[in-house]
Write an enzyme that holds these catalytic residues in place. Structure first.
Site, PDB file in Angstrom:
ATOM      1  N   GLU A 176     -44.011 -23.795  59.852  1.00  0.00           N
ATOM      2  CA  GLU A 176     -43.326 -24.212  61.080  1.00  0.00           C
ATOM      3  C   GLU A 176     -43.720 -25.651  61.456  1.00  0.00           C
ATOM      4  O   GLU A 176     -44.207 -25.911  62.560  1.00  0.00           O
ATOM      5  CB  GLU A 176     -43.608 -23.224  62.220  1.00  0.00           C
ATOM      6  CG  GLU A 176     -43.074 -21.829  61.896  1.00  0.00           C
ATOM      7  CD  GLU A 176     -43.064 -20.845  63.052  1.00  0.00           C
ATOM      8  OE1 GLU A 176     -43.644 -21.122  64.116  1.00  0.00           O
ATOM      9  OE2 GLU A 176     -42.456 -19.767  62.878  1.00  0.00           O
ATOM     10  N   GLU A 301     -40.782 -15.170  57.540  1.00  0.00           N
ATOM     11  CA  GLU A 301     -41.142 -14.455  58.783  1.00  0.00           C
ATOM     12  C   GLU A 301     -39.858 -13.890  59.377  1.00  0.00           C
ATOM     13  O   GLU A 301     -38.918 -14.655  59.650  1.00  0.00           O
ATOM     14  CB  GLU A 301     -41.824 -15.392  59.789  1.00  0.00           C
ATOM     15  CG  GLU A 301     -43.213 -15.800  59.359  1.00  0.00           C
ATOM     16  CD  GLU A 301     -43.975 -16.596  60.420  1.00  0.00           C
ATOM     17  OE1 GLU A 301     -43.717 -16.400  61.631  1.00  0.00           O
ATOM     18  OE2 GLU A 301     -44.821 -17.409  60.018  1.00  0.00           O
TER      19      GLU A 301
HETATM   20  O1  AHR Z   1     -45.899 -14.190  63.436  1.00  0.00           O
HETATM   21  C1  AHR Z   1     -46.504 -14.806  64.528  1.00  0.00           C
HETATM   22  C2  AHR Z   1     -46.266 -16.320  64.577  1.00  0.00           C
HETATM   23  O2  AHR Z   1     -44.893 -16.564  64.713  1.00  0.00           O
HETATM   24  C3  AHR Z   1     -46.627 -17.099  63.348  1.00  0.00           C
HETATM   25  O3  AHR Z   1     -47.949 -17.477  63.302  1.00  0.00           O
HETATM   26  C4  AHR Z   1     -45.777 -18.327  63.459  1.00  0.00           C
HETATM   27  O4  AHR Z   1     -45.495 -18.897  62.215  1.00  0.00           O
HETATM   28  C5  AHR Z   1     -44.556 -17.822  64.191  1.00  0.00           C
HETATM   29  O5  AHR Z   1     -44.193 -18.664  65.214  1.00  0.00           O
END
Ligand code: AHR
Length: 506
Positions: A176, A301
């Site tokens: 990110e 994610e």
């Molecule tokens: O999954 C939790 C958080 O969400 C992670 O650390 C981040 O990459 C995302 O914003």
């Protein structure tokens, strides 16, 4: 009646098993108390790892695990997590600003690799591209992958208990980076990515696959500007330096984890269905830069994100939440979309494995339970390395009202199909909250053998979930059914997920 046409001769591609991947970050209760209880713990463990979790995870063939973050990765120094455990430093966790928890580094690279080996998964390391130099990431790759005794770092690895290399294939360059990973513009990140990639990739060129940070959700501006910049400056001798392009997408809550209206049920499922649009639009744009499709999409994610506090720790574990039938439907819809785009999506990692957002498990001390999400991964495991076939779905839409009082529509049935060794796996989700669905399955280019196995996941009330006290509230029911070639009809209960497996002939 709803109709599904399975066009067997129309193959989409092989479903990369890494689509069924996981994510384990040093955050809240994921690593400590979730996965790792320590060798001295009274909680049954295998070399420090929670035994129940290891055994149940193995059953769903976990292909790959992403670690150590997430945002945690962006301040992580791998050197803090090697060597004698009792001598490892206590450091400030990235998430300290949220929960005040420090990192004792008991779980580092060696332990992560050991866990991967225990459950049979490949490691995917998200490397720090914000606060460590390219040289230090390059050193991490050397430490993990170079042959025994070949360099000072591999001798250090041997001294730390692992003479043989870890052979880590998947390396993420940052996390990110448009956000906590450096707050970069796409051009800034492209500059950083090239710096890291040109050093890291060529250290172990035949093995290492690099994953670049892509957009939040469907940010096409990020993708366009990143690839524009990459195209402008990459020296032709480098060829393609990206293997995977990462996308993060969470379904922000509607209502909360446990309390939701029927409209909020649909609103959340519709957010899951939005993944289709993300993949379609991102892949179309990527094709204009990469017509040979050398770069795969890695959704590293994904899952639901509800307000904190619904999990058993009542908010003590950061981001821990309960998971109802609604979350299981989100998983089913999302995995169907990935299967249907397996010619572009090469990996996905549900966030996160235990005690966190869209978790497969919840654990605390000697208490442990599998959530409905776990059962979805179990029901879908037949898709791993299957050949996805085109599915045409003839269904109606459900109209619902969003939180903003807007009318929206959601398709009633979600579905995907694949074939492996002549065996069809067909997974369906009935998104309707209260109505069953009769589905006719027309097969083009093959015939069903008579007996099929039907696994059904549903609940008396869609708000139900599995808890430490009632671990079996939601678990799949398996039945053998007869499937006639002239009238191939199955019934999906309201708010349910069904996995059908059947041998095909001619
Ligand atoms: O999954 C939790 C958080 O969400 C992670 O650390 C981040 O990459 C995302 O914003």
């Amino acid at each position: 009646m709803h109709k599904i046409s399975l066009v067997i001769p129309e193959k989409i591609g092989i479903i990369n098993r890494n689509i069924y991947g996981h994510f384990a970050e040093h955050i809240g209760g994921v690593i400590y108390d979730g996965i790792w209880v320590g060798e001295e713990s009274r909680v049954p463990n295998i070399r420090g790892f929670r035994k129940d979790l290891v055994e149940m995870l193995r059953k769903i063939n976990p292909p790959v695990i992403r670690w150590p973050g997430g945002c945690f990765a962006e301040t992580y120094n791998w050197r803090d997590g090697i060597g004698a455990r009792e001598e490892r430093p206590t450091t400030v966790n990235f998430w300290y600003f949220c929960d005040g928890k420090l990192e004792n580094n008991e779980v580092g690279t060696h332990e992560f690799i050991d866990f991967c080996r225990l459950v049979g998964a490949a490691p995917y390391i998200a490397a720090n591209a914000t606060t460590l130099t390219p040289l230090e990431i390059r050193n991490w790759v050397e430490y993990c992958n170079y042959p025994r005794g070949s360099t000072a770092l591999t001798r250090l690895r041997e001294k730390n208990g692992s003479p043989e290399p870890f052979n880590v294939v998947f390396w993420g360059i940052g996390n990110e980076n448009w956000g906590h990973g450096g707050n970069m513009t796409p051009e800034d990140y492209c500059f950083e990515f090239r710096r890291y990639a040109s050093i890291v990739k060529y250290l172990d060129k035949e093995r290492v696959k690099l994953i670049a940070c892509g957009p939040a959700s469907n940010d096409l501006n990020w993708t366009r500007r990143f690839f524009d910049k990459l195209k402008d400056v990459t020296h032709p001798s480098f060829g393609n330096i990206i293997d995977g392009y990462s996308i993060h997408y969470y379904c922000g809550t509607a209502g909360n984890a446990l309390e939701f209206s029927q409209d909020q049920w649909y609103e959340l499922l519709d957010k899951a269905a939005y993944m289709e649009r993300i993949i379609c639009e991102q892949r179309a744009l990527m094709d204009s830069y990469d017509p040979q499709r050398q770069i795969g999409i890695v959704v590293d994610e994904w899952g639901c994100w509800h307000p904190k506090g619904s999990g058993p720790s009542r908010g003590e574990n950061l981001f821990e939440q309960q998971n109802t039938m609604r979350d299981a439907l989100v998983a089913a819809i999302t995995l169907n979309i990935f299967n249907n785009h397996c010619d572009k999506v090469v990996m996905a990692n549900v966030a996160q494995l235990v005690n966190c957002l869209h978790s497969l498990f919840l654990a605390s001390g000697d208490k442990f339970v599998a959530t409905p999400n776990y059962h979805v991964f179990d029901m879908y495991k037949g898709h791993q390395e299957g050949e996805a076939v085109r599915v045409l779905v003839d269904t109606d839409t459900i109209t619902y009202k969003t939180g903003g009082n807007k009318e929206k529509q959601l398709a009633r049935i979600s579905c995907s199909a694949s074939i492996k060794d002549n065996r069809l796996t067909l997974t369906l989700a009935n998104c309707h909250y209260s109505e069953e669905a009769e589905v006719r399955i027309d097969l083009y280019g093959a015939r069903f053998e008579e007996t099929a196995t039907k696994m059904t996941l549903n609940a008396a009330d869609p708000h139900m979930y599995n808890s430490f006290e009632q671990p079996g509230n939601i678990s799949p029911v398996t039945r053998e059914i007869k499937l006639s070639n002239s009238e191939p009809v199955i019934v999906l209960p309201p708010a349910s997920i069904v996995a059908l497996t059947v041998e095909l002939s001619g």
